[in-house]
Design an enzyme around this catalytic site. Structure first.
Site, PDB file in Angstrom:
ATOM      1  N   CYS A 152       0.782  -1.249  -0.031  1.00  0.00           N
ATOM      2  CA  CYS A 152       0.024   0.072  -0.137  1.00  0.00           C
ATOM      3  C   CYS A 152       0.983   1.141  -0.088  1.00  0.00           C
ATOM      4  CB  CYS A 152      -0.898  -0.032   1.091  1.00  0.00           C
ATOM      5  SG  CYS A 152      -1.999  -1.281   1.423  1.00  0.00           S
ATOM      6  N   GLY A 208      -0.991   0.545  -4.760  1.00  0.00           N
ATOM      7  CA  GLY A 208      -2.535   0.068  -4.377  1.00  0.00           C
ATOM      8  C   GLY A 208      -3.559   0.723  -5.332  1.00  0.00           C
ATOM      9  N   ASN A 222       0.873   0.308   5.815  1.00  0.00           N
ATOM     10  CA  ASN A 222       1.369  -0.585   4.732  1.00  0.00           C
ATOM     11  C   ASN A 222       2.276  -1.879   5.562  1.00  0.00           C
ATOM     12  OD1 ASN A 222       4.283  -0.127   2.611  1.00  0.00           O
ATOM     13  ND2 ASN A 222       2.680  -1.708   2.326  1.00  0.00           N
ATOM     14  N   GLY A 223       1.860  -2.931   5.134  1.00  0.00           N
ATOM     15  CA  GLY A 223       2.455  -4.216   5.418  1.00  0.00           C
ATOM     16  C   GLY A 223       1.279  -5.163   5.778  1.00  0.00           C
ATOM     17  N   TYR A 235       9.988  -5.075  -7.935  1.00  0.00           N
ATOM     18  CA  TYR A 235       8.755  -4.747  -8.867  1.00  0.00           C
ATOM     19  C   TYR A 235       7.950  -3.371  -8.267  1.00  0.00           C
ATOM     20  CZ  TYR A 235       3.735  -5.125  -9.796  1.00  0.00           C
ATOM     21  OH  TYR A 235       2.293  -5.074 -10.128  1.00  0.00           O
TER      22      TYR A 235
HETATM   23  O1  LIG Z   1       3.435 -13.766 -13.082  1.00  0.00           O
HETATM   24  P1  LIG Z   1       2.573 -12.851 -12.807  1.00  0.00           P
HETATM   25  O2  LIG Z   1       1.327 -13.262 -12.077  1.00  0.00           O
HETATM   26  O3  LIG Z   1       1.754 -12.222 -14.167  1.00  0.00           O
HETATM   27  O4  LIG Z   1       3.007 -11.510 -12.124  1.00  0.00           O
HETATM   28  C1  LIG Z   1       4.159 -10.726 -12.752  1.00  0.00           C
HETATM   29  C2  LIG Z   1       4.070  -9.706 -13.678  1.00  0.00           C
HETATM   30  O5  LIG Z   1       3.273  -8.768 -12.981  1.00  0.00           O
HETATM   31  C3  LIG Z   1       3.923  -7.572 -12.806  1.00  0.00           C
HETATM   32  O6  LIG Z   1       3.314  -6.756 -13.749  1.00  0.00           O
HETATM   33  P2  LIG Z   1       2.235  -5.505 -13.663  1.00  0.00           P
HETATM   34  O7  LIG Z   1       1.459  -5.602 -14.990  1.00  0.00           O
HETATM   35  O8  LIG Z   1       1.587  -5.815 -12.534  1.00  0.00           O
HETATM   36  O9  LIG Z   1       2.840  -4.055 -13.460  1.00  0.00           O
HETATM   37  P3  LIG Z   1       3.872  -3.301 -14.417  1.00  0.00           P
HETATM   38  O10 LIG Z   1       3.275  -2.565 -15.508  1.00  0.00           O
HETATM   39  O11 LIG Z   1       4.667  -2.477 -13.255  1.00  0.00           O
HETATM   40  O12 LIG Z   1       5.036  -4.180 -14.980  1.00  0.00           O
HETATM   41  C4  LIG Z   1       5.280  -7.789 -12.990  1.00  0.00           C
HETATM   42  O13 LIG Z   1       5.855  -6.678 -13.523  1.00  0.00           O
HETATM   43  C5  LIG Z   1       5.073  -8.886 -13.962  1.00  0.00           C
HETATM   44  O14 LIG Z   1       5.126  -8.265 -15.306  1.00  0.00           O
HETATM   45  N1  LIG Z   2      -0.632  -4.015   1.210  1.00  0.00           N
HETATM   46  C1  LIG Z   2      -0.668  -3.615   2.218  1.00  0.00           C
HETATM   47  O1  LIG Z   2       0.218  -3.101   2.995  1.00  0.00           O
HETATM   48  C2  LIG Z   2      -1.775  -3.817   3.168  1.00  0.00           C
HETATM   49  C3  LIG Z   2      -2.251  -3.102   4.304  1.00  0.00           C
HETATM   50  C4  LIG Z   2      -3.236  -3.880   5.277  1.00  0.00           C
HETATM   51  N2  LIG Z   2      -2.883  -5.257   5.582  1.00  0.00           N
HETATM   52  C5  LIG Z   2      -4.589  -4.121   4.439  1.00  0.00           C
HETATM   53  O2  LIG Z   2      -5.026  -5.081   3.899  1.00  0.00           O
HETATM   54  O3  LIG Z   2      -5.466  -3.347   4.129  1.00  0.00           O
HETATM   55 MG   LIG Z   3       5.033  -6.376 -15.440  1.00  0.00          MG
END
Ligand SMILES: O=P(O)(O)OC[C@H]1O[C@H](OP(=O)(O)OP(=O)(O)O)[C@H](O)[C@@H]1O
Ligand SMILES: NC(=O)CC[C@H](N)C(=O)O
Ligand SMILES: [Mg+2]
Length: 503
Positions: A2, A28, A101-102, A257
């Protein structure tokens, strides 16, 4: 993951909070919220949706006051109902609001204790509401009508002793000011910034430095693991290490990521760490896979672009943007539910067939989690006319669930769980699959800040640093949060609504 943000200003903070949240949108996409305090009254707007959809002009007008906090949510606990959007509020003592966040790994036990020892009721299934109540209970113990910074730091110290898991937190206490703290491992990021005005200093805390830069504040430093920052209503800043044994161990997946490349986390440029990842992976391919007849390196936008460019440099191969990203579709991995994730890959990425026709391509991604993206992208590359499709991942095989704020609750949903490279390669139908080594990934990040000795890497090696995560916990997490269990959760959302102004 988040995004959290908090400001103690000399003028209304609503716009800066909003702007900060838009710069943390990538952390998020499910819900967003802002709470401000104005003359002892808290003002709240939170709802499901993106920042730009949640806050309309009428909401912004209502969010008056010079102190406020905000949140963009990607749920890891409880439901995705708007009632579990953040910030959360509790009326006693003083009136406190919190954004987190967490993910707490002992939320159930804490909730039970809170009820038994303090008769505190938790109305949602969110671990963040538990954390808020633990903090509130500890502040209450001081038994005073006005707390000073010593009382607040003591309360944060007690929170550290009781809670397990990951938490970067920003909270507001009515009549006092803003408190921010980070768990003793510093798993989740939190940065501090300042803006000088004619009326005195304004302060901001945010998950990533990009939110500080983008709102006209100046980045000062990261909040230390275990440290608490207290900025009172007058704008005086106090800080204290509140954990007995802090040990810095940030989540390495932030660099792979989650974070924006233009952020600095714990003195590491996220962008530079990704370039290093590309260099290491490129060197591995040059060393061990020289026999692969690759014509061109193509990234899978967006996160892997910086990584792939450096790989192309190392391999001395052309780099081409073979996929175009629809900028109006959000991140796929952080969407709730596999159906939505699957559909969005094709809506989001489109191949430029000329870049693929008759070529042997090396597709590069930052990570392979469920395999949703890689499987479909490889199919698209072949449809576009590629002869051979090799695939490289800048992160090693993701084999274990995450319990510290990334929504990977179920081992069985991870394509790398219990499988070796060739099996995964067959599943995503690639002609070859190359993963980064964990040591190389760590070295790529550490290179930017050699003082960091350790990283949170449980998704790769199953070592959970907080020491409390056992198979029983993982089984319960899986049962509660796997995609199947969450299917249908939306219909229960309405039951959870309690206090939110949805209009
Ligand atoms: O194996 P998967 O479950 O598909 O997850 C991995 C993928 O998801 C993310 O991309 P995302 O589309 O979330 O965001 P980005 O545009 O920042 O790359 C990450 O960069 C990979 O491309
Ligand atoms: N990704 C997060 O940081 C989640 C915060 C919190 N555990 C929620 O679910 O809202
Ligand atoms: Mg991606």
């Amino acid at each position: 993951m988040c995004g959290i943000v908090g400001i103690v200003g000399k003028q209304p903070v609503n716009q800066a909070l909003y702007d900060g949240l838009t710069m943390l949108q990538h952390r998020g996409q499910d819900a967003a919220g802002i709470m401000t305090v104005d003359h002892n009254t808290l003002r709240l707007r939170k709802a499901n949706g993106l920042v730009r959809d949640v806050f309309h002009t009428r909401h912004m007008h209502r969010l008056t006051g010079n102190i406020g906090i905000g949140h963009t949510r990607y749920p890891t606990a409880g439901s995705s109902s708007s009632a579990e959007a953040q910030p959360f509020y509790v009326n006693s003592p003083f009136g406190i609001a919190m954004a987190h966040n967490g993910n707490l790994t002992n939320a159930d036990a804490l909730q039970e204790n809170l009820f038994k020892s303090a008769r505190r009721h938790i109305n949602t299934t969110s671990d963040s509401e538990v954390l808020l109540n633990i903090f509130a209970h500890e502040l209450d113990r001081a038994g005073k009508l006005h707390l000073d910074h010593e009382d607040i730091f003591k309360a944060v110290g007690s929170v550290h002793e009781q809670t397990k898991g990951a938490y970067a937190v920003v909270a507001m206490i009515i009549g006092h000011g803003l408190v921010a703290f980070r768990d003793p491992w510093g798993i989740r990021p939190l940065a501090l910034g300042k803006r000088e005005t004619a009326d005195g200093n304004e302060y901001m805390v945010a998950s990533e430095s990009v939110a500080i830069d983008g709102t006209g504040f100046t980045y000062m430093r990261d909040v230390e693991p275990g440290e608490a920052i207290y900025i009172n209503e007058q704008g005086e800043l106090f800080s204290r290490q509140c954990a007995s044994k802090p040990q810095h161990c940030p989540c390495i997946f932030e660099y792979v990521y989650f974070a924006r490349p233009d952020s600095f986390i714990d003195n590491i440029s996220v962008y530079a760490s990704r370039v290093n990842m590309g260099r290491k992976l490129g060197e591995k391919i040059k060393r061990d896979y020289a026999h692969l007849d690759i014509d061109v390196v193509i990234p899978i936008p967006e996160t892997s672009c910086d990584i792939a460019l450096e790989m192309a440099n190392v391999l001395d191969l052309p780099y081409r943007q073979g996929f175009v990203k629809n900028r109006y579709i959000g991140r796929t991995f952080i969407m709730p539910g596999q159906t939505q994730r699957r559909k969005s890959v094709r809506r989001k990425l489109n191949a430029i067939s000329k870049e693929f026709a008759g070529k042997n391509v090396l597709l590069v991604d930052d990570s392979i989690v469920r395999g949703t993206t890689s499987e479909q992208i490889i199919e698209m590359a072949r449809e576009a006319g590629a002869k051979k499709v090799y695939f490289a991942s800048a992160a090693p095989e993701i084999r274990f669930p995450n319990v510290y704020g990334i929504d990977m609750p179920s081992a069985n949903e991870l394509i790398g769980h219990g499988r070796e490279g060739q099996e995964i390669c067959d599943l995503i139908k690639a002609d070859g699959l190359i993963y980064q080594e964990l040591d190389d990934l760590i070295a790529a990040v550490k290179e930017e800040n050699p003082q960091l000795q350790r990283f949170e890497t449980s998704v790769f090696n199953g070592q959970y640093i907080t020491g409390d995560v056992n198979q029983d916990y993982l089984d319960r997490l899986d049962a509660a949060r796997n995609d199947k269990a969450r299917h249908g959760e939306q219909s229960e959302d309405a039951n959870l609504e309690l206090h939110n102004d949805n209009d």
